[in-house]
Structure formats: C-alpha cells, structure tokens
Write an enzyme that holds these catalytic residues in place. Sequence first.
Site, mmCIF file in Angstrom:
data_model
loop_
_atom_site.group_PDB
_atom_site.id
_atom_site.type_symbol
_atom_site.label_atom_id
_atom_site.label_comp_id
_atom_site.label_asym_id
_atom_site.label_seq_id
_atom_site.Cartn_x
_atom_site.Cartn_y
_atom_site.Cartn_z
ATOM 1 N N ALA A 75 38.216 43.811 44.208
ATOM 2 C CA ALA A 75 38.283 45.236 43.885
ATOM 3 C C ALA A 75 37.221 45.657 42.882
ATOM 4 O O ALA A 75 36.751 46.797 42.917
ATOM 5 C CB ALA A 75 39.672 45.575 43.344
ATOM 6 N N HIS A 211 44.062 39.128 46.273
ATOM 7 C CA HIS A 211 44.937 38.320 45.421
ATOM 8 C C HIS A 211 46.044 39.122 44.751
ATOM 9 O O HIS A 211 46.886 38.556 44.052
ATOM 10 C CB HIS A 211 44.119 37.551 44.382
ATOM 11 C CG HIS A 211 43.623 38.361 43.236
ATOM 12 N ND1 HIS A 211 44.199 38.293 41.993
ATOM 13 C CD2 HIS A 211 42.607 39.240 43.132
ATOM 14 C CE1 HIS A 211 43.550 39.093 41.167
ATOM 15 N NE2 HIS A 211 42.581 39.681 41.832
ATOM 16 N N CYS A 336 42.466 41.421 32.584
ATOM 17 C CA CYS A 336 41.058 41.559 32.221
ATOM 18 C C CYS A 336 40.872 41.912 30.758
ATOM 19 O O CYS A 336 39.761 41.838 30.235
ATOM 20 C CB CYS A 336 40.402 42.627 33.099
ATOM 21 S SG CYS A 336 40.463 42.228 34.860
#
Length: 412
Positions: A75, A211, A336
């Site tokens: 993505a 994922h 992240c």
Amino acid sequence: MAVDLPIYLDNAATTRTDPRVVEAMLPYFTQAFGNPGSRNHSFGWESEAGVDTARQQVADLIGADRKEIIFTSGATESNNLAIKGAASMYAKAPAGSEKRGHIITAMHEHKAVLDPCKRLQKEGFDVTYLQPGRDGLITAKMVEEAMRDDTILVTIMWANNELGTINEIPEIGKLCHDRGAVFHTDATQWVGKMPTDVNTDNIDLLSLSAHKMYGPKGVGALYVRRRKPRVRLTAFQEGGGQERGFRSGTLNVPGIVGLGKACELCAAEMDDERERLLALRKKVEEGITSKLDTVQVNGHADKRLPHLTNISFGFVEGESLMMATKEIAMSSGSACTSASLEPSYVLKALGVGDDLAHSSLRISMGRFTTEAEVDYAVDKIVAAVEKLRELSPLYDMHNEGIDITKIEWQAH
C-alpha cells in the site's frame, strides 16, 4: 478455557498468512517459477496464468475490471504512485513553478499518504490537511468546504488505521467527480473486511495491501479507473514497461498469487467474519469499560471497522501497560510509528490530550482470534490497569475529587 500464549491482537499491523494462501503460493516458487514476461515458453505462460487469475480475484473483490489492477509492493507504493502520479499528471503548472494545483487530505492519514503530500508541497503544490472531528471522521461537507477551483486531487483513507473510523468515502467520491477532481482512497484497512465497489463508491484510485487480509507481505495493488472518467498517472518506476507501464519491474508472482487467493477467501467469508469480529470487538470494549473507570473508546461510536478498537486508560502510561501485558501483542499506534515515543498524532488530531494519547492501546482482532483469547486479554488488561493505578498518586487525587487538569504544577 486455556489459551496458548502469546496472544496476537495486532491484526491492524499485519495478519497471519492464511495456510490456504500459502498452499496456493507454493507451486510458484519451485514449479511454475517462470518469469511472466517470458512469452516464448511454457514456464512463462504458466506463471502469467497465475498472475492473470490473481488480477481477476483482486478485481472481483472491489468491483473493478481486471485491466484496472496494477500490482505493487504494497500500500505504501500504491499510495505514492497514486498521489504523486496524479499530481504530476494533472498539475496546472510545470515542475519547478508555484501554484501547480491544490490537494486535499487529512491530518490523521497514514504516513504513506502524509509524506508524499509533504513532498508535493515542496514541489509547488498547495495541500490542505483537514482536521477530523472529535469522532475521527472526515465528512463530504468538510471536503466540500475545502475545495477550490484549482483542486486536482483529494486523498482520504477509507478507514483509519489506528481508530478504525470509517469516512464518508462514497459521498466524497461523488463530490470529487462533480467538481472534476481525482479521488484516491487508501483502503488498506478496509478492503477484505468490508464490501467494496469502486464504481458505486465513486473511487478513481484505491490502494490495498495483501498482508492486511491474510496474504503475504511485500505485495499490494493499486486500482486505476479506466472509464468515466479515465484516470491517468505519471509513472515513477521505469524499465520494462510491466503493469501497463505504471510500474516496471519483474512481477512478484508467488506474492501476487497469494494476494489473489487472499482476496478470494475474503470475498467468500466476509459476511460471517464481519459479524464474528464485531462481536469480539464489543466483548473487548464492554469487558473493559464495565470493569474500569476513566477509560475512553476513541473514534466514532458506530462508524468503525468491526475488528479494531482504540482505548485510552486514564492515569496509566501506555508503555507500562504494554509491559504489564507483554504476553498479549497489541500496539499503542500504527506499526510504522511504533519506534516513536511521541503520543499518537492521530489521537492528537482528534483533540485527545497528551495524557490519554500516551495511554492508548490499539487492539485488533482477526480471522484466527478466538473468544477465549479475547476473554483472557480483557481480564489481563483490567488487572494490569488496576495494579498500575494502585501506584498512581494522580489516580488517588482523582478519586478524592481533585480536578487534575486545574492543578498549577511548580517546577523544582
């Protein structure tokens, strides 16, 4: 009922690859290992057939045409290609000049959207960062009020990755079409869990990742509308011209096959799974809020994904809570940003104070989460919070009726 430890409740970060997906991928490592770009022998043809099947499976999940699916590494790459590619193609002034066009996004988007937008600002584009409401939503009205005559691109995520809140995507898409702006949505947390139709939902560009829906890491896709209106992008990765020239590079065939199989499974099992996950989420929220005071479920009460909840615990430090429950895999924000000690910028965008933003947990269930695991996690979290609060003088003051927010602290 006994459970196996550790327990995984961080499915918004990544999901376990479904064994059925792995089974589908395996032949493409050792048997059908050809390069799909090799058009002159059977090894290439067999590999190409696997890619074609996967392209159709992805398209079927989101109501697209197979020719509108571009395979990427995930993505983040899809978001970068969509945002930078559209901005470059529809720019109103040449590179190196100012007033190249106006872009709208939101303050609590994923970094994979915010960072490309910041880059574009340095390259002469104006960017408006919408502030969400206290409920975490971005509405079509907010976007409409921000639109200008030179707005070329709107990029708003379908569901927030930390809160699970669901934005008004079909309405925003229609607004963009009426005003002639390209509309992109980062649907990474949405696709595979919720019904999607890029046509009725008025989407021009859509990012997804394998994922997040029980497929392998390192592969994703970008939907690019071909008709009504046809959307054009400037490619940033050049070479062999794969993926209609949008994304050159040898295709990750096993990963693409895995993505396709993951999409097929999600489409077949989505309705039942959505209801099951919603029941588990309610069990988490009700189990915690019924046993603890001074807790806050963040985001909209109803417009949220079924599998994800974000809860702040007053008078508890988030990292201490995670250490006290370390046999349960949860997060205090997105994967992240997990290396940062700063409070969640997503929660701060909603107006949540530093104290509660520091004490939040994101708990996300998935296909392999059991009711027994949820029961264990709730009991463990409640016990850990109670223990940590026993050590908190601020919590004692709160119980004595002192308003902590009105204390004027003196430095020593």
